[in-house]
Design an enzyme around this catalytic site. Structure first.
Site, short mmCIF file in Angstrom:
data_model
loop_
_atom_site.label_atom_id
_atom_site.label_comp_id
_atom_site.label_asym_id
_atom_site.label_seq_id
_atom_site.Cartn_x
_atom_site.Cartn_y
_atom_site.Cartn_z
N HIS A 1 6.82 24.68 19.52
CA HIS A 1 7.59 25.67 18.75
C HIS A 1 9.07 25.52 19.09
CE1 HIS A 1 8.68 29.41 16.79
NE2 HIS A 1 9.38 29.74 17.88
N ASP B 1 -1.56 -4.90 -3.74
CA ASP B 1 -1.35 -4.45 -5.12
C ASP B 1 -2.12 -5.29 -6.14
OD1 ASP B 1 0.37 -2.57 -4.13
OD2 ASP B 1 2.10 -3.18 -5.33
N GLY C 1 7.07 10.42 -14.89
CA GLY C 1 7.34 11.34 -13.77
C GLY C 1 6.45 11.05 -12.58
N GLY D 1 10.03 7.26 -10.51
CA GLY D 1 10.94 8.06 -11.34
C GLY D 1 11.53 9.22 -10.56
N LEU D 2 10.72 9.88 -9.74
CA LEU D 2 11.22 11.06 -9.03
C LEU D 2 12.06 10.67 -7.81
CD1 LEU D 2 8.07 13.32 -9.36
CD2 LEU D 2 10.12 13.29 -10.79
P1 FAD Z 1 4.25 -7.35 -2.63
O1 FAD Z 1 5.02 -6.55 -1.68
O2 FAD Z 1 4.53 -7.19 -4.08
O3 FAD Z 1 4.50 -8.87 -2.21
C1 FAD Z 1 4.00 -9.92 -2.96
C2 FAD Z 1 4.81 -11.15 -2.64
O4 FAD Z 1 4.13 -12.28 -3.17
C3 FAD Z 1 6.19 -11.16 -3.29
O5 FAD Z 1 7.17 -11.45 -2.32
C4 FAD Z 1 6.11 -12.27 -4.33
O6 FAD Z 1 7.34 -12.96 -4.50
C5 FAD Z 1 5.08 -13.19 -3.69
N1 FAD Z 1 4.38 -14.05 -4.66
C6 FAD Z 1 3.82 -13.71 -5.84
N2 FAD Z 1 3.21 -14.77 -6.40
C7 FAD Z 1 3.42 -15.81 -5.56
C8 FAD Z 1 3.03 -17.16 -5.57
N3 FAD Z 1 2.28 -17.68 -6.55
N4 FAD Z 1 3.41 -17.95 -4.53
C9 FAD Z 1 4.15 -17.44 -3.52
N5 FAD Z 1 4.53 -16.17 -3.45
C10 FAD Z 1 4.16 -15.36 -4.45
N6 FAD Z 1 4.78 1.82 -1.15
C11 FAD Z 1 4.68 2.62 -0.07
O7 FAD Z 1 3.64 2.63 0.59
N7 FAD Z 1 5.72 3.41 0.32
C12 FAD Z 1 6.88 3.45 -0.36
O8 FAD Z 1 7.79 4.19 0.01
C13 FAD Z 1 7.01 2.64 -1.51
N8 FAD Z 1 8.15 2.65 -2.22
C14 FAD Z 1 8.27 1.83 -3.30
C15 FAD Z 1 9.45 1.85 -4.03
C16 FAD Z 1 9.61 1.04 -5.14
C17 FAD Z 1 10.89 1.10 -5.92
C18 FAD Z 1 8.56 0.14 -5.51
C19 FAD Z 1 8.73 -0.78 -6.68
C20 FAD Z 1 7.38 0.10 -4.79
C21 FAD Z 1 7.21 0.96 -3.69
N9 FAD Z 1 6.04 0.98 -2.95
C22 FAD Z 1 5.92 1.81 -1.86
C23 FAD Z 1 4.89 0.12 -3.29
C24 FAD Z 1 4.87 -1.12 -2.38
O9 FAD Z 1 6.09 -1.82 -2.52
C25 FAD Z 1 3.70 -2.02 -2.72
O10 FAD Z 1 2.50 -1.27 -2.70
C26 FAD Z 1 3.61 -3.16 -1.72
O11 FAD Z 1 4.78 -3.92 -1.71
C27 FAD Z 1 2.41 -4.07 -2.01
O12 FAD Z 1 2.37 -5.07 -1.08
P2 FAD Z 1 1.73 -6.49 -1.38
O13 FAD Z 1 1.79 -7.24 -0.11
O14 FAD Z 1 0.42 -6.32 -2.05
O15 FAD Z 1 2.68 -7.17 -2.48
P1 NAD Z 2 3.18 5.97 -11.09
O1 NAD Z 2 1.84 5.54 -11.48
O2 NAD Z 2 3.40 6.66 -9.81
O3 NAD Z 2 3.81 6.92 -12.21
C1 NAD Z 2 3.90 6.55 -13.54
C2 NAD Z 2 4.03 7.81 -14.37
O4 NAD Z 2 4.38 7.43 -15.67
C3 NAD Z 2 2.73 8.61 -14.45
O5 NAD Z 2 3.00 9.96 -14.19
C4 NAD Z 2 2.26 8.37 -15.88
O6 NAD Z 2 1.55 9.46 -16.41
C5 NAD Z 2 3.58 8.17 -16.59
N1 NAD Z 2 3.50 7.37 -17.81
C6 NAD Z 2 2.75 6.29 -18.07
N2 NAD Z 2 3.00 5.82 -19.32
C7 NAD Z 2 3.94 6.63 -19.85
C8 NAD Z 2 4.63 6.66 -21.10
N3 NAD Z 2 4.39 5.75 -22.03
N4 NAD Z 2 5.53 7.64 -21.30
C9 NAD Z 2 5.79 8.58 -20.35
N5 NAD Z 2 5.18 8.59 -19.15
C10 NAD Z 2 4.27 7.62 -18.90
O7 NAD Z 2 4.07 4.63 -11.20
P2 NAD Z 2 5.53 4.31 -10.70
O8 NAD Z 2 6.28 5.54 -10.37
O9 NAD Z 2 6.09 3.35 -11.68
O10 NAD Z 2 5.23 3.55 -9.34
C11 NAD Z 2 4.45 2.33 -9.35
C12 NAD Z 2 3.67 2.18 -8.09
O11 NAD Z 2 4.54 1.99 -6.98
C13 NAD Z 2 2.82 3.38 -7.82
O12 NAD Z 2 1.48 2.98 -7.82
C14 NAD Z 2 3.20 3.85 -6.47
O13 NAD Z 2 2.08 4.02 -5.65
C15 NAD Z 2 4.09 2.77 -5.90
N6 NAD Z 2 5.23 3.46 -5.27
C16 NAD Z 2 4.99 4.19 -4.15
C17 NAD Z 2 6.00 4.89 -3.58
C18 NAD Z 2 5.71 5.72 -2.37
O14 NAD Z 2 4.68 5.52 -1.75
N7 NAD Z 2 6.58 6.64 -1.97
C19 NAD Z 2 7.28 4.87 -4.10
C20 NAD Z 2 7.49 4.13 -5.26
C21 NAD Z 2 6.45 3.41 -5.82
#
Ligand code: FAD
Ligand code: NAD
Length: 467
Positions: free
Chosen positions: A445, A313, A181, A185-186
């Site tokens: 407002h 990340d 959650g 997931g949400l």
């Molecule tokens: P990434 O965006 O993961 O980019 C890494 C890149 O490196 C990738 O393109 C990969 O292919 C490339 N790479 C890896 N290894 C190599 C290699 N050896 N050579 C060349 N290229 C390579 N964050 C928010 O702040 N707001 C959101 O709304 C949000 N929504 C999300 C929704 C989902 C479904 C998911 C999965 C994540 C979300 N996140 C959100 C988290 C966000 O996507 C990450 O925190 C962010 O992308 C991290 O950026 P980064 O540059 O560290 O890495």
């Molecule tokens: P998360 O860490 O936000 O949530 C994972 C949840 O899964 C937690 O509540 C945890 O307690 C629960 N969990 C862990 N192991 C479990 C198990 N075995 N069974 C049941 N529940 C379990 O991770 P996420 O939702 O996968 O997102 C990954 C990352 O991507 C997060 O760090 C988040 O910051 C980023 N992200 C950010 C956004 C945004 O900024 N709006 C949107 C999507 C993703």
């Protein structure tokens, strides 16, 4: 080729780092494994999920809120294929935008897997296996993260899926079981619940979005149950799953220690993400790893090898796009000898459900743990004229301030459009504003932002006007 900086990975950390390096006059290259730029965030994360959240919200409002506004529709239906197509177009247009920015800033782009040959030599292996090498003085590792999986629950990408597959479904699930959650997931659960799926969330902890101020998860849970029919199973430990045809059975242990079974047509595993370093050849450069698969860095985001940095990340801290971006800028500025700084406590977290959820600074739980004397002021959206006009009266803004100095220590919000409103809290806190400072500022407002002013008034001697 000889570069000042090579960036590995083109997500929000990598491409922003590359642009800032180029702005500062450094000869820069970026390497991306896939054939498009933008990383997780743009291709399978922030942007596509928000596109689907927006589309599904339009549908949900049309189905459930329009009639109240006096708008009547016949034959309303979901065209999921078009929604997914539109999402793809949104992503593509941003991909093109980043490609343009690389050209504009004269950054050389290489497509292929980047790996260290040694500290100053990077090999690029393209999809056909063709190799080339480039030389660099500095390297920024920005390789991001991948979904965490559960050992007893293999992802088959068809019925048992991660967020990546959930962005490409061919049908609206009938019953989607969400494991975890947290944010993903949400958000993605909301997309499909709005389109008609029954969503059941199984969470290991006793709260959803457990790292945010606990009041937010509590209110979000109440609203998601009420508006989208979400079901929550808290403090449940998932133990396994079996798939038969189109049905997946998930077993879990409930808080009493009994085994319970859930049945759905899709299971979304969203239990967190893990740093991605596969194939980087870190050992060839002597870069040391930290805990839980992260690359170890110091306060300047430099690894144990001088001139090799890591951001986003793949290092410690929140896995957020804007955190990665700030770190990219910090490293670039450090390479040219500047002294930049990031206030990690003021990186906001946002969940793009409806109502939206956002927080910055210390949570109430953290302040209690620190034993800090604080005061709290809240303002509910049901008392906001703007929220009544739009029909978005769930949620509140909560402001936590130091009891003695009145300095704002944390702001936690759930409500309409607060993903944007949290920026006001960040600005105020960066300037170390007191609750009274914000309370005395004019807020237009009627706006949702007035709730921030009112919550600050409430924290300042309980002076809210409209409650
Ligand atoms: P990434 O965006 O993961 O980019 C890494 C890149 O490196 C990738 O393109 C990969 O292919 C490339 N790479 C890896 N290894 C190599 C290699 N050896 N050579 C060349 N290229 C390579 N964050 C928010 O702040 N707001 C959101 O709304 C949000 N929504 C999300 C929704 C989902 C479904 C998911 C999965 C994540 C979300 N996140 C959100 C988290 C966000 O996507 C990450 O925190 C962010 O992308 C991290 O950026 P980064 O540059 O560290 O890495
Ligand atoms: P998360 O860490 O936000 O949530 C994972 C949840 O899964 C937690 O509540 C945890 O307690 C629960 N969990 C862990 N192991 C479990 C198990 N075995 N069974 C049941 N529940 C379990 O991770 P996420 O939702 O996968 O997102 C990954 C990352 O991507 C997060 O760090 C988040 O910051 C980023 N992200 C950010 C956004 C945004 O900024 N709006 C949107 C999507 C993703």
């Amino acid at each position: 080729m000889q570069y000042d900086v090579v960036v590995i990975g083109s997500g929000p950390g990598g491409y922003v780092a590359a642009i800032r390096c180029a702005q500062l006059g450094l000869k820069t290259a970026i390497i991306e494994k896939y054939n498009v730029l933008g990383g997780t965030c743009l291709n399978v994360g922030c942007i596509p999920s928000k596109a689907l959240l927006d589309s599904s919200e339009h549908y949900h409002n049309a189905a459930h809120a329009f009639a109240d506004h006096g708008i009547e529709l016949d034959n309303l239906k979901v065209n999921l294929q078009q929604m997914i197509k539109r999402k793809g177009e949104v992503v593509k247009s941003n991909n093109d935008g980043i490609t343009y920015l690389m050209k504009k800033n004269k950054i050389d782009t290489y497509y292929g897997l980047g790996s260290f040959v040694n500290k100053n030599t990077i090999k690029i292996t393209d999809a056909e296996g063709k190799e080339q090498q480039i030389e660099t003085k500095n390297t920024i590792i920005a390789t991001g993260s991948k979904p965490t999986t559960l050992p007893f629950l293999p992802i088959d990408k068809k019925r048992v899926i991660t967020s990546t597959e959930a962005l490409e479904l061919k049908e609206v699930p009938k019953n989607m079981i969400v494991i975890g959650g947290g944010v993903i997931g949400l958000e993605l659960g909301s997309v499909y619940a709005r389109l008609g799926a029954k969503v059941q969330v199984i969470e290991y902890m006793d709260a959803i979005i457990p790292t945010m101020d606990r009041a937010l998860g509590k209110e979000l849970m109440r609203v998601l149950k009420k508006t989208l029919g979400f079901e929550f199973f808290m403090s449940h430990k998932v133990t396994g799953a079996t798939t038969k045809g189109k049905t997946v059975k998930v077993t879990a242990q409930n808080p009493k220690g009994e085994e319970v079974t859930f049945e759905g047509d899709y299971v979304l595993v969203s239990v967190g993400r893990k740093p991605y370093t596969e194939g980087l050849g870190l050992e060839n450069a002597g870069v040391q790893m930290g805990e839980r698969g992260m690359i170890a860095v110091n306060d300047h985001l430099e690894t144990n090898v001088p001139g090799i940095y890591a951001i986003g990340d793949v290092v410690r801290g929140a896995m957020l796009a804007h955190k990665a971006e700030e770190e990219g800028v910090l490293v670039a500025e450090q390479i040219v000898g500047q002294k930049p700084h990031i206030n990690y406590n003021l990186i906001p977290g946002v969940v793009y459900t409806w109502p939206e959820v956002a927080g910055v600074g210390f949570t109430e739980e953290q302040l209690k743990e620190q034993g800090r004397a604080y005061k709290s002021g809240s303002f509910p959206f049901k008392a906001s004229g703007r929220a009544k006009a739009s029909g978005d009266t769930d949620g509140f803004v909560k402001v936590l301030a130091d009891k003695e100095t009145d300095e704002i220590l944390g702001v936690h919000m759930i409500g309409p459009r607060i993903a944007d409103l949290i920026a006001e809290a960040v600005t105020a806190m960066e300037f170390r504003a007191s609750a009274e400072d914000v309370a005395r500022m004019s807020h237009a407002h009627p706006t949702f932002a007035e709730a921030m002013k009112e919550a600050c008034l409430a924290a300042t001697e309980n002076r809210a006007i409209h409650i």
